[in-house]
Scaffold this motif. Structure first.
Motif, PDB file in Angstrom:
ATOM      1  N   ASN A 193      -4.767  19.152 -12.493  1.00 17.75           N
ATOM      2  CA  ASN A 193      -4.886  18.925 -11.056  1.00 17.75           C
ATOM      3  C   ASN A 193      -4.062  19.986 -10.340  1.00 17.75           C
ATOM      4  OD1 ASN A 193      -2.180  18.013 -11.366  1.00 17.75           O
ATOM      5  ND2 ASN A 193      -2.925  15.932 -11.742  1.00 17.75           N
ATOM      6  N   SER A 248     -11.259  18.690   0.187  1.00 14.75           N
ATOM      7  CA  SER A 248     -12.303  18.815  -0.824  1.00 14.75           C
ATOM      8  C   SER A 248     -13.680  18.829  -0.160  1.00 14.75           C
ATOM      9  CB  SER A 248     -12.223  17.650  -1.809  1.00 14.75           C
ATOM     10  OG  SER A 248     -13.241  17.753  -2.773  1.00 14.75           O
ATOM     11  N   ARG A 273     -12.934  21.799 -10.403  1.00 19.50           N
ATOM     12  CA  ARG A 273     -12.707  20.338 -10.335  1.00 19.50           C
ATOM     13  C   ARG A 273     -11.312  20.027  -9.788  1.00 19.50           C
ATOM     14  NH1 ARG A 273     -16.324  19.990 -15.084  1.00 19.50           N
ATOM     15  NH2 ARG A 273     -18.206  19.021 -14.208  1.00 19.50           N
ATOM     16  N   GLY A 289     -10.812  17.687  -6.473  1.00 15.34           N
ATOM     17  CA  GLY A 289      -9.933  16.523  -6.403  1.00 15.34           C
ATOM     18  C   GLY A 289      -8.755  16.697  -5.464  1.00 15.34           C
TER      19      GLY A 289
END
Length: 394
Positions: free
Chosen positions: A203, A258, A318, A322
Motif C-alpha cells: 500500500n 483514487s 493497485r 487503494g
C-alpha cells in the motif's frame, strides 16, 4: 548531361545534407582536411558513406551514431574517429547515459580494454561539451536492493520520488539545477528500475516506510521531500506518517484520490502484457509534440514501460487504487508546495488545486507542461521546486 552524372549529383546532395546534419559546422573543415591529402577519399566520404548509406532513412541519426561509436570502440585504434563521433552523437540527441550503455555493451562483446578506452574518451568528450553524467549505486534496503543517487555534501537534503513506471533517472535533467542548493537524493521505488522484482508493495504506507528507511540508512533526521505522480502521493503519505522527518513538502502532478482507471490499468496489464501499456501510458504522459520528436524523455519512458514486469506495474496501480488520503489531508500541517502541469491529462490543475485547501500551501501551474514535467520542462520544474522550497523554509 548523362543519367550517371545526374545520379552522382543527387547522391552528392544527399550525402552533403546528411553529413551537415551530423557534423554541423565542422563539415567543411573535415572535408578540407581530407581533401588536402586525398580528394578521392573526400569525394567518396560524401557520395558513398553519407550519400548512399547514412542518408538512408531506415535508421535515424541517433541510431546510426550509437552503432558507429560502438563499432569504433570495439575495433580499437580509431580513437580520433571515436572522439569525433562521440561529439556528433551528443549533438544529434543522444544523452550521456545512452553513451555509457553503449560502452557497457562493448565490454560484453569486445572486452574490457576496448570498453575502458572508450569510457575514457567518452568521459573527456562529455566534459568538454559540459554534459553531466549522474550515476546511481546499488543501495541495500531492509528487504531488497535498489539504486540510489546521492550528490553528497553538507547542503540541506532534498529527496526526489519518481513517477509510476519510471525510475530515479526521471530526475536526471532536474538534478544538476538543484545540486547548487541541495544535497539531492533520488532512488528507484520498490518494483521499478534497480528495485524491480523486490517484494511487492502492499500500500502507499509501504512506499512511505521505504522512504523513511532510506533516510535512516543515510542518517538523515529530516529532508525536504519532492515527489511527482506516484512519488507525490507517497510524499503526502510520508507527511502523514512521519511529519517530523519532512522538513518541507513539494507535491508535483499527484493525486490524493483514487479513480476506477487505476484498477483498470492493473487488470489491463495482467490481461495484455506490458507492450500494450506503451501507447496509453505515453499518450497520457506526454504531448503529441513530445512523441513526434521522440527525444530522450520519450525514448527513456518507453523503454521503462516495456521492461517493467506486469506484477510490479499492477501492484503499483493497485496501491493508487487503494489510496485514501482525502479525509486525512487536514492532518498535514507542515508547509506544502503544489506544482501542476497546464496540459496534464492525468492530474490536471483543477484536481491538484483541491490540495491547496489548508494553511501554508502554495500552488503553481507550469505552462504547456504535460504529466511528466520533470522530463519535458526540467528547467521550469527545478525553478518551481526551488521557489517552493524557499517559501517553505521562510
Amino acid at each position: 548531361m548523362s543519367i550517371g552524372t545526374n545520379q552522382q549529383e543527387h547522391t552528392g546532395l544527399l550525402g552533403g545534407h546528411a553529413m551537415k546534419r551530423l557534423t554541423g559546422e565542422v563539415q567543411e573543415t573535415i572535408l578540407a582536411s581530407i581533401g588536402a591529402q586525398s580528394p578521392v577519399l573526400a569525394d567518396s566520404l560524401v557520395n558513398h558513406a553519407f550519400g548512399r548509406i547514412i542518408s538512408q532513412t531506415t535508421l535515424g541519426y541517433e541510431e546510426r551514431e550509437l552503432e558507429t561509436i560502438a563499432m569504433l570502440g570495439a575495433m580499437g585504434g580509431c580513437e580520433g574517429q571515436l572522439r569525433a563521433h562521440l561529439s556528433f552523437a551528443l549533438d544529434c540527441g543522444l544523452v550521456p547515459e545512452e553513451i555509457i550503455a553503449s560502452v557497457e555493451q562493448v565490454s560484453v562483446y569486445a572486452g574490457y580494454p576496448r570498453a575502458l578506452t572508450m569510457l575514457r574518451i567518452a568521459r573527456e568528450v562529455m566534459q568538454e561539451k559540459g554534459e553531466k553524467l549522474h550515476v546511481a549505486e546499488i543501495f541495500p534496503m531492509r528487504d531488497h536492493d535498489t539504486r540510489l543517487f546521492d550528490s553528497g555534501g553538507d547542503k540541506p537534503p532534498l529527496m526526489l520520488l519518481h513517477a509510476l513506471g519510471l525510475d530515479w533517472r526521471m530526475w536526471s535533467r532536474v538534478i544538476p539545477l538543484l545540486t547548487p542548493h541541495f544535497r539531492v537524493i533520488a532512488y528507484d521505488l520498490r518494483g521499478f528500475g534497480g528495485a524491480a522484482f523486490a517484494p511487492q508493495v502492499c500500500n502507499l504506507a509501504h512506499y512511505a516506510q521505504d522512504v523513511a528507511d532510506v533516510m535512516d540508512r543515510l542518517a538523515l533526521p529530516q529532508a525536504h521531500i519532492a515527489g511527482l505522480s506516484l512519488g507525490g502521493s507517497i510524499a503526502l503519505e510520508l507527511a502523514l506518517q512521519e511529519a517530523g522527518r519532512v522538513q518541507g513538502l513539494t507535491v508535483i502532478a499527484a493525486t490524493a484520490w483514487s479513480f476506477p482507471a487505476f484498477e483498470e490499468r492493473a487488470r489491463f496489464a495482467e490481461a495484455m502484457g506490458m507492450e500494450a501499456q506503451v501507447i496509453p501510458s505515453l499518450t497520457r504522459w506526454f504531448r503529441a509534440s513530445d512523441l513526434a520528436l521522440n527525444g530522450w524523455p520519450v525514448r527513456y519512458a518507453r523503454n521503462c514501460v516495456r521492461r517493467a514486469s506486469v506484477p510490479d506495474w499492477s501492484a503499483a496501480w493497485r496501491t493508487l487504487a487503494g489510496i485514501s488520503l482525502d479525509d486525512r489531508l487536514a492532518g498535514i500541517t507542515l508547509p506544502m508546495g503544489l506544482i501542476a502541469g497546464e496540459c496534464d491529462q492525468s492530474t490536471p490543475p483543477e484536481l491538484m488545486k483541491r490540495l491547496t485547501e489548508g494553511a501554508h500551501r502554495s500552488f503553481e501551474v507550469i505552462g504547456d507542461a504535460p504529466h511528466m514535467i520533470a522530463l519535458t520542462h526540467s528547467e521550469q520544474l527545478a525553478a518551481a521546486i526551488l521557489k517552493s522550497a524557499s517559501l517553505l523554509q521562510a
